[in-house]
Design a protein around this motif. Structure first.
Motif, PDB file in Angstrom:
ATOM      1  N   PHE A  39       0.801  -1.226   0.000  1.00 47.62           N
ATOM      2  CA  PHE A  39       0.000   0.000   0.000  1.00 47.62           C
ATOM      3  C   PHE A  39       0.837   1.281   0.000  1.00 47.62           C
ATOM      4  N   ASP A  40       2.079   1.206  -0.336  1.00 47.89           N
ATOM      5  CA  ASP A  40       2.931   2.384  -0.431  1.00 47.89           C
ATOM      6  C   ASP A  40       3.629   2.325  -1.782  1.00 47.89           C
ATOM      7  N   LYS A  41       3.407   3.336  -2.578  1.00 45.35           N
ATOM      8  CA  LYS A  41       3.897   3.337  -3.956  1.00 45.35           C
ATOM      9  C   LYS A  41       5.420   3.159  -4.037  1.00 45.35           C
ATOM     10  N   GLY A  42       6.137   3.836  -3.173  1.00 48.08           N
ATOM     11  CA  GLY A  42       7.602   3.743  -3.186  1.00 48.08           C
ATOM     12  C   GLY A  42       8.095   2.347  -2.865  1.00 48.08           C
ATOM     13  N   TYR A  43       7.525   1.749  -1.814  1.00 44.27           N
ATOM     14  CA  TYR A  43       7.901   0.379  -1.457  1.00 44.27           C
ATOM     15  C   TYR A  43       7.513  -0.595  -2.561  1.00 44.27           C
ATOM     16  N   ALA A  44       6.336  -0.397  -3.126  1.00 42.92           N
ATOM     17  CA  ALA A  44       5.873  -1.290  -4.191  1.00 42.92           C
ATOM     18  C   ALA A  44       6.814  -1.243  -5.393  1.00 42.92           C
ATOM     19  N   GLU A  45       7.270  -0.046  -5.742  1.00 44.07           N
ATOM     20  CA  GLU A  45       8.216   0.081  -6.858  1.00 44.07           C
ATOM     21  C   GLU A  45       9.534  -0.619  -6.534  1.00 44.07           C
ATOM     22  N   ASP A  46      10.006  -0.456  -5.298  1.00 42.27           N
ATOM     23  CA  ASP A  46      11.248  -1.126  -4.889  1.00 42.27           C
ATOM     24  C   ASP A  46      11.103  -2.643  -4.952  1.00 42.27           C
ATOM     25  N   LEU A  47       9.978  -3.147  -4.457  1.00 44.09           N
ATOM     26  CA  LEU A  47       9.743  -4.591  -4.468  1.00 44.09           C
ATOM     27  C   LEU A  47       9.615  -5.122  -5.894  1.00 44.09           C
ATOM     28  N   THR A  48       9.002  -4.342  -6.767  1.00 47.79           N
ATOM     29  CA  THR A  48       8.864  -4.740  -8.173  1.00 47.79           C
ATOM     30  C   THR A  48      10.237  -4.817  -8.835  1.00 47.79           C
ATOM     31  N   GLN A  49      11.051  -3.799  -8.605  1.00 49.86           N
ATOM     32  CA  GLN A  49      12.391  -3.803  -9.185  1.00 49.86           C
ATOM     33  C   GLN A  49      13.221  -4.966  -8.648  1.00 49.86           C
ATOM     34  N   GLU A  50      13.073  -5.241  -7.362  1.00 49.36           N
ATOM     35  CA  GLU A  50      13.795  -6.356  -6.756  1.00 49.36           C
ATOM     36  C   GLU A  50      13.325  -7.691  -7.340  1.00 49.36           C
ATOM     37  N   THR A  51      12.035  -7.787  -7.652  1.00 56.49           N
ATOM     38  CA  THR A  51      11.501  -9.002  -8.271  1.00 56.49           C
ATOM     39  C   THR A  51      12.224  -9.284  -9.589  1.00 56.49           C
ATOM     40  N   PHE A  52      12.336  -8.259 -10.428  1.00 58.88           N
ATOM     41  CA  PHE A  52      13.001  -8.455 -11.720  1.00 58.88           C
ATOM     42  C   PHE A  52      14.503  -8.682 -11.536  1.00 58.88           C
ATOM     43  N   ALA A  53      15.095  -7.992 -10.584  1.00 60.76           N
ATOM     44  CA  ALA A  53      16.528  -8.192 -10.326  1.00 60.76           C
ATOM     45  C   ALA A  53      16.798  -9.645  -9.930  1.00 60.76           C
ATOM     46  N   ARG A  54      15.952 -10.186  -9.068  1.00 61.96           N
ATOM     47  CA  ARG A  54      16.143 -11.585  -8.637  1.00 61.96           C
ATOM     48  C   ARG A  54      15.885 -12.558  -9.780  1.00 61.96           C
ATOM     49  N   PHE A  55      14.887 -12.252 -10.594  1.00 61.18           N
ATOM     50  CA  PHE A  55      14.614 -13.130 -11.742  1.00 61.18           C
ATOM     51  C   PHE A  55      15.828 -13.163 -12.674  1.00 61.18           C
ATOM     52  N   PHE A  56      16.359 -11.981 -13.014  1.00 59.75           N
ATOM     53  CA  PHE A  56      17.481 -11.920 -13.943  1.00 59.75           C
ATOM     54  C   PHE A  56      18.756 -12.496 -13.326  1.00 59.75           C
ATOM     55  N   GLU A  57      18.886 -12.382 -12.018  1.00 60.61           N
ATOM     56  CA  GLU A  57      20.044 -12.934 -11.318  1.00 60.61           C
ATOM     57  C   GLU A  57      20.098 -14.458 -11.478  1.00 60.61           C
ATOM     58  N   LYS A  58      18.926 -15.081 -11.499  1.00 60.64           N
ATOM     59  CA  LYS A  58      18.842 -16.546 -11.572  1.00 60.64           C
ATOM     60  C   LYS A  58      18.377 -17.048 -12.944  1.00 60.64           C
ATOM     61  N   VAL A  59      18.300 -16.165 -13.924  1.00 66.38           N
ATOM     62  CA  VAL A  59      17.747 -16.551 -15.228  1.00 66.38           C
ATOM     63  C   VAL A  59      18.546 -17.673 -15.890  1.00 66.38           C
ATOM     64  N   SER A  60      19.834 -17.745 -15.650  1.00 67.45           N
ATOM     65  CA  SER A  60      20.626 -18.810 -16.277  1.00 67.45           C
ATOM     66  C   SER A  60      20.204 -20.187 -15.771  1.00 67.45           C
ATOM     67  N   ASP A  61      19.671 -20.261 -14.550  1.00 71.05           N
ATOM     68  CA  ASP A  61      19.206 -21.532 -13.988  1.00 71.05           C
ATOM     69  C   ASP A  61      17.723 -21.784 -14.261  1.00 71.05           C
ATOM     70  N   TYR A  62      17.021 -20.779 -14.791  1.00 72.76           N
ATOM     71  CA  TYR A  62      15.574 -20.879 -14.988  1.00 72.76           C
ATOM     72  C   TYR A  62      15.270 -21.791 -16.172  1.00 72.76           C
ATOM     73  N   HIS A  63      14.391 -22.764 -15.941  1.00 74.00           N
ATOM     74  CA  HIS A  63      13.947 -23.663 -16.998  1.00 74.00           C
ATOM     75  C   HIS A  63      12.515 -23.302 -17.337  1.00 74.00           C
ATOM     76  N   TYR A  64      12.303 -22.860 -18.531  1.00 74.27           N
ATOM     77  CA  TYR A  64      10.995 -22.392 -18.978  1.00 74.27           C
ATOM     78  C   TYR A  64       9.983 -23.533 -18.990  1.00 74.27           C
ATOM     79  N   LYS A  65       8.841 -23.292 -18.320  1.00 76.38           N
ATOM     80  CA  LYS A  65       7.774 -24.293 -18.276  1.00 76.38           C
ATOM     81  C   LYS A  65       6.436 -23.684 -18.679  1.00 76.38           C
ATOM     82  N   GLY A  66       6.469 -22.489 -19.273  1.00 78.64           N
ATOM     83  CA  GLY A  66       5.237 -21.858 -19.740  1.00 78.64           C
ATOM     84  C   GLY A  66       4.513 -21.050 -18.687  1.00 78.64           C
ATOM     85  N   LYS A  67       5.135 -20.833 -17.544  1.00 75.42           N
ATOM     86  CA  LYS A  67       4.460 -20.121 -16.455  1.00 75.42           C
ATOM     87  C   LYS A  67       5.362 -19.032 -15.877  1.00 75.42           C
ATOM     88  N   THR A  68       5.909 -18.230 -16.730  1.00 75.37           N
ATOM     89  CA  THR A  68       6.834 -17.190 -16.299  1.00 75.37           C
ATOM     90  C   THR A  68       6.157 -16.180 -15.379  1.00 75.37           C
TER      91      THR A  68
END
Length: 186
Positions: A39-68
């Motif tokens: 419920f706080d725009k600033g925190y939500a933006e930080d959490l969203t950016q962290e979500t993508f950062a973590r995804f890209f950090e582990k993307v080399s290990d990610y095995h696509y199963k159609g549910k990205t």
């Protein structure tokens, strides 16, 4: 071939445009999801950016199963839970007012409605809170919610039903609530 499969393959190869396309494709949905959790725009933006950062950090290990998208929801859900563990008191900012000038009564009604819904969601157990956000605000289907939360479909249905009952008790008898431009019926 699926568009996400090709994007992820290009991301693994270091294609900068693929990174950008992937973020553009899912950013708004993940931001909305995080916003309903903290419920706080600033925190939500930080959490969203962290979500993508973590995804890209582990993307080399990610095995696509159609549910990205489900995988991104799982990452952001975990980040939101961690956020709540670290921060017990979360400030609630006033709603951003639209550029149109609306009558003061309508603006106050929207703010009161948003605060009431935020308060009610915080009162629910986390498993009910999560199902409601995914169902009403992210508009996921029950099967998708089961996949994101890694629980059975009957359990999703049970949690949704129980969450509606508890919200009904918290919010009163009316059972119809407006949030933004959308009306939700419990």
């Amino acid at each position: 071939m699926d568009a996400d499969f090709l994007l992820i393959r290009k991301i693994k190869q270091g294609d900068e445009k693929a990174f950008d396309l992937f973020i553009r494709k899912y950013y708004k949905e993940i931001l909305t999801y995080c916003n309903y959790h903290c419920f706080d725009k600033g925190y939500a933006e930080d959490l969203t950016q962290e979500t993508f950062a973590r995804f890209f950090e582990k993307v080399s290990d990610y095995h696509y199963k159609g549910k990205t998208k489900n995988y991104l929801y799982t990452i952001s859900g975990n980040l939101c839970r961690d956020f709540y563990k670290k921060k017990k008191e979360i400030p609630i900012k006033d709603m951003e007012l639209s550029e149109k000038i609306e009558p003061v009564e309508h603006q106050m009604s929207e703010v009161e409605n948003k605060l009431t819904i935020e308060w009610a969601l915080k009162q629910l157990p986390n498993e009910f809170h999560e199902v409601l956000i995914l169902y009403y605000f992210q508009e996921l289907k029950l099967k998708e919610i089961a996949d994101v939360l890694k629980i059975s479909l009957p359990l999703v249905k049970y949690r949704l039903k129980q969450a509606k009952i508890q919200l009904g008790k918290l919010l009163g008898e009316e059972g119809i609530y407006e949030f933004g431009r959308t009306t939700y019926e419990l």
